[in-house]
Design an enzyme around this catalytic site. Sequence first.
Site, mmCIF file in Angstrom:
data_model
loop_
_atom_site.group_PDB
_atom_site.id
_atom_site.type_symbol
_atom_site.label_atom_id
_atom_site.label_comp_id
_atom_site.label_asym_id
_atom_site.label_seq_id
_atom_site.Cartn_x
_atom_site.Cartn_y
_atom_site.Cartn_z
ATOM 1 N N HIS A 132 55.758 51.434 71.492
ATOM 2 C CA HIS A 132 55.663 51.380 70.053
ATOM 3 C C HIS A 132 56.150 49.750 69.625
ATOM 4 O O HIS A 132 57.022 49.287 70.323
ATOM 5 C CB HIS A 132 56.651 52.092 69.338
ATOM 6 N N LYS A 158 50.814 57.153 75.286
ATOM 7 C CA LYS A 158 50.858 56.827 73.951
ATOM 8 C C LYS A 158 51.138 55.317 73.522
ATOM 9 O O LYS A 158 52.221 54.703 74.069
ATOM 10 C CB LYS A 158 51.891 57.803 73.057
ATOM 11 N N LYS A 318 31.918 40.977 47.543
ATOM 12 C CA LYS A 318 30.494 41.236 47.273
ATOM 13 C C LYS A 318 29.809 39.910 47.414
ATOM 14 O O LYS A 318 28.320 40.131 47.908
ATOM 15 C CB LYS A 318 30.390 41.570 45.893
ATOM 16 N N ASP A 364 24.995 48.064 41.757
ATOM 17 C CA ASP A 364 25.644 48.045 40.399
ATOM 18 C C ASP A 364 24.364 47.918 39.303
ATOM 19 O O ASP A 364 24.541 48.440 38.272
ATOM 20 C CB ASP A 364 26.694 46.799 40.366
HETATM 21 P P1 NAP Z 1 35.638 39.854 38.885
HETATM 22 O O1 NAP Z 1 34.445 39.255 39.590
HETATM 23 O O2 NAP Z 1 37.167 39.491 39.258
HETATM 24 O O3 NAP Z 1 35.488 39.299 37.409
HETATM 25 C C1 NAP Z 1 36.345 39.711 36.182
HETATM 26 C C2 NAP Z 1 35.977 39.029 35.147
HETATM 27 O O4 NAP Z 1 36.855 39.392 34.160
HETATM 28 C C3 NAP Z 1 35.879 37.382 35.237
HETATM 29 O O5 NAP Z 1 35.044 36.802 34.562
HETATM 30 C C4 NAP Z 1 37.439 37.095 34.561
HETATM 31 O O6 NAP Z 1 37.249 35.765 34.066
HETATM 32 C C5 NAP Z 1 37.257 38.095 33.571
HETATM 33 N N1 NAP Z 1 38.821 38.341 33.058
HETATM 34 C C6 NAP Z 1 39.844 38.882 33.845
HETATM 35 N N2 NAP Z 1 40.993 38.676 33.035
HETATM 36 C C7 NAP Z 1 40.531 38.578 31.904
HETATM 37 C C8 NAP Z 1 41.197 38.466 30.631
HETATM 38 N N3 NAP Z 1 42.554 38.788 30.530
HETATM 39 N N4 NAP Z 1 40.433 38.209 29.541
HETATM 40 C C9 NAP Z 1 39.239 37.914 29.637
HETATM 41 N N5 NAP Z 1 38.508 37.949 30.787
HETATM 42 C C10 NAP Z 1 39.058 38.218 31.787
HETATM 43 O O7 NAP Z 1 35.755 41.283 38.793
HETATM 44 P P2 NAP Z 1 34.317 42.374 38.638
HETATM 45 O O8 NAP Z 1 33.858 42.747 40.094
HETATM 46 O O9 NAP Z 1 33.098 41.649 38.090
HETATM 47 O O10 NAP Z 1 34.826 43.675 38.154
HETATM 48 C C11 NAP Z 1 34.954 43.648 36.576
HETATM 49 C C12 NAP Z 1 35.207 44.904 36.125
HETATM 50 O O11 NAP Z 1 34.074 45.726 36.517
HETATM 51 C C13 NAP Z 1 36.346 45.779 36.948
HETATM 52 O O12 NAP Z 1 37.289 46.075 35.970
HETATM 53 C C14 NAP Z 1 35.940 46.869 37.582
HETATM 54 O O13 NAP Z 1 36.676 47.979 37.159
HETATM 55 C C15 NAP Z 1 34.232 47.053 36.968
HETATM 56 N N6 NAP Z 1 33.541 47.535 37.876
HETATM 57 C C16 NAP Z 1 33.299 48.873 37.586
HETATM 58 C C17 NAP Z 1 32.112 49.399 38.384
HETATM 59 C C18 NAP Z 1 31.840 50.871 38.295
HETATM 60 O O14 NAP Z 1 31.386 51.328 39.131
HETATM 61 N N7 NAP Z 1 32.398 51.641 37.200
HETATM 62 C C19 NAP Z 1 31.820 48.694 39.258
HETATM 63 C C20 NAP Z 1 32.039 47.209 39.599
HETATM 64 C C21 NAP Z 1 32.937 46.652 38.693
HETATM 65 P P3 NAP Z 1 37.841 34.390 34.936
HETATM 66 O O15 NAP Z 1 36.451 34.149 35.952
HETATM 67 O O16 NAP Z 1 38.139 33.566 33.726
HETATM 68 O O17 NAP Z 1 38.867 34.913 35.670
#
Ligand code: NAP
Length: 541
Positions: A132, A158, A318, A364
């Site tokens: 281990h 193991k 992504k 998405d």
């Molecule tokens: P991401 O690439 O990290 O982008 C997040 C975005 O939110 C960025 O534009 C960021 O701004 C902004 N942001 C973060 N904190 C903030 C705040 N306090 N005030 C204002 N803007 C803020 O993330 P993502 O992949 O796009 O995902 C975003 C959301 O989508 C996640 O919460 C996730 O739960 C949801 N999502 C859901 C699904 C589903 O299947 N339902 C699938 C994909 C994503 P900055 O660039 O300035 O940091």
Amino acid sequence: MVQEIDAALADCAEAKRLGAEIAEYRIDHVFSGETDDAEREIAEIERLVRSSALPCIVTCRPTFEGGFYDGDDAARVSLYERLGAMEHPPRYIDVEHATVSRSANIRQKVLLVVDHPGQMRGLETGLILSMHDFERRPADLTRRVLAMREDRAAAVLKVAYRARSLRDNLELFDLVRQADRPMIALGMGEFGLLSRVLAPKFGAFLTFASLRDTSTTAPGQPTITEMLARYRFRSIGRATRVYGVVGWPVGHSLSPLVHNAGFEKIGHDGVYLPLPIASEEKGGTEGGGYESFKGTMLELVDHEGLDFSGASVTIPHKEHLVRLAIEQGWGVSEDARAIGAANTLVVERDREGGFAGARVENTDAPAIEACVRSEVEEVGGKTVMVLGAGGAARAAAYAMAQAGANVIIAARTREKAEGIARDMQSVGRVSVCAWDERHAHAADVYINATPLGMHDGPGPELSPIEPKQLGRDVSGVVFFDTVYNPVRTPMLMLAEEAGARTIDGASMFVDQAARQFHAWTGVEAPITMFEGLVRARVGSR
Ligand code: NAP
């Protein structure tokens, strides 16, 4: 880990009921090796072995190998001698290679207790010879495994060490495949789950699972229920295809829950696992973790015998997936190329399991479109405000612009919003507004693509838009939150209060997962089941 004999016996009976076939008793807490206590302690351990509901492995792990036993080796050997002489002795005793290799005398005494090719007596106990490392993959792993193989008396070998990345699992699989006798090879910690769940695929002798979370004897060990119900351990065989969710972190992803249940439902010989790939390796890497993503993904894809057949890819990889696909000449769907990000990898395999091609997609975007169309009959000509400028916002802007909507992106980092608008120029009408001015624009649909409202996110109690501040009747307006944990986010609650229509993130999650499922299996996903599983976990509306 045995703390008290009666409790350990009850746990063993429960483990048997749940489907375990053999129990390991880690007795280093109850055996001190002190002369005054030895007789009483040994009698208790004999009672444990005698009354065990399952055949058992007895392990008294010393401190130098990550356990709690700090008595001397002679006392431990006396214990083994007594256990070996029982009418129904333990099926195995586990002794460290480090223990038997440092003293010929101890080795001799252990050999007297176990069955091995030179044993004259008919004994029932086999020796598990173990190694281990709780910190890392030992630098001299190959030399140590070869030395263990030299010991012909060991019935089972193991090897367990802390996996630093997914790649360490692949080496563990290779060790099992090349073994000259039954072998257990496990990665400890978050990165090692693959080696534990896929043990039967590579012919490993056994895998360990704990009865409950708190009773884990090694970090990263799943529970028996997770192993049997979530990962369908009993149905995993050599031909089982491997899928998973790649991201960082991925421990709380709901994807393993739905895809494993879906595979079972349609009879697909596949297993779906969390596949963590850190965004930055220690010391940082160029490209925010692209190099570690690329290196690990290519090893998974190329590994002979793993049958890695697909993945869901999430934050922060992504965009890396599209980059990798372009570099490798894999197929890239039009959506993924236009968005610049993909969440789905499909790997084709030939009859022998060899790599036969790969493609990446973005599910998405169509999921967002389908969700919006469930509430808005004609998207063309509508105004859609996308809040945020990350990956989900890109997918939303693309899907809505392509459907003919006027898209406005409101993001706190204006340059990122402008970047999306620029990239989507050829797709449709996409403009940008300042974050502070988001309430001044009248939209028909608002899509939250920020983590605001998300449990454990930057503002779980915040809504990115306040329907009341829009200063108009919102009864015909749709508020769509991509956040799905919780399902009832602050934005959706405010929208409902204001009489608006809502779409939740669970609907989007189920839709994008269903499209991935279809891409991998060619079979329609059992959507009602997916929906039920997700809503049971994150709450219904
Ligand atoms: P991401 O690439 O990290 O982008 C997040 C975005 O939110 C960025 O534009 C960021 O701004 C902004 N942001 C973060 N904190 C903030 C705040 N306090 N005030 C204002 N803007 C803020 O993330 P993502 O992949 O796009 O995902 C975003 C959301 O989508 C996640 O919460 C996730 O739960 C949801 N999502 C859901 C699904 C589903 O299947 N339902 C699938 C994909 C994503 P900055 O660039 O300035 O940091």
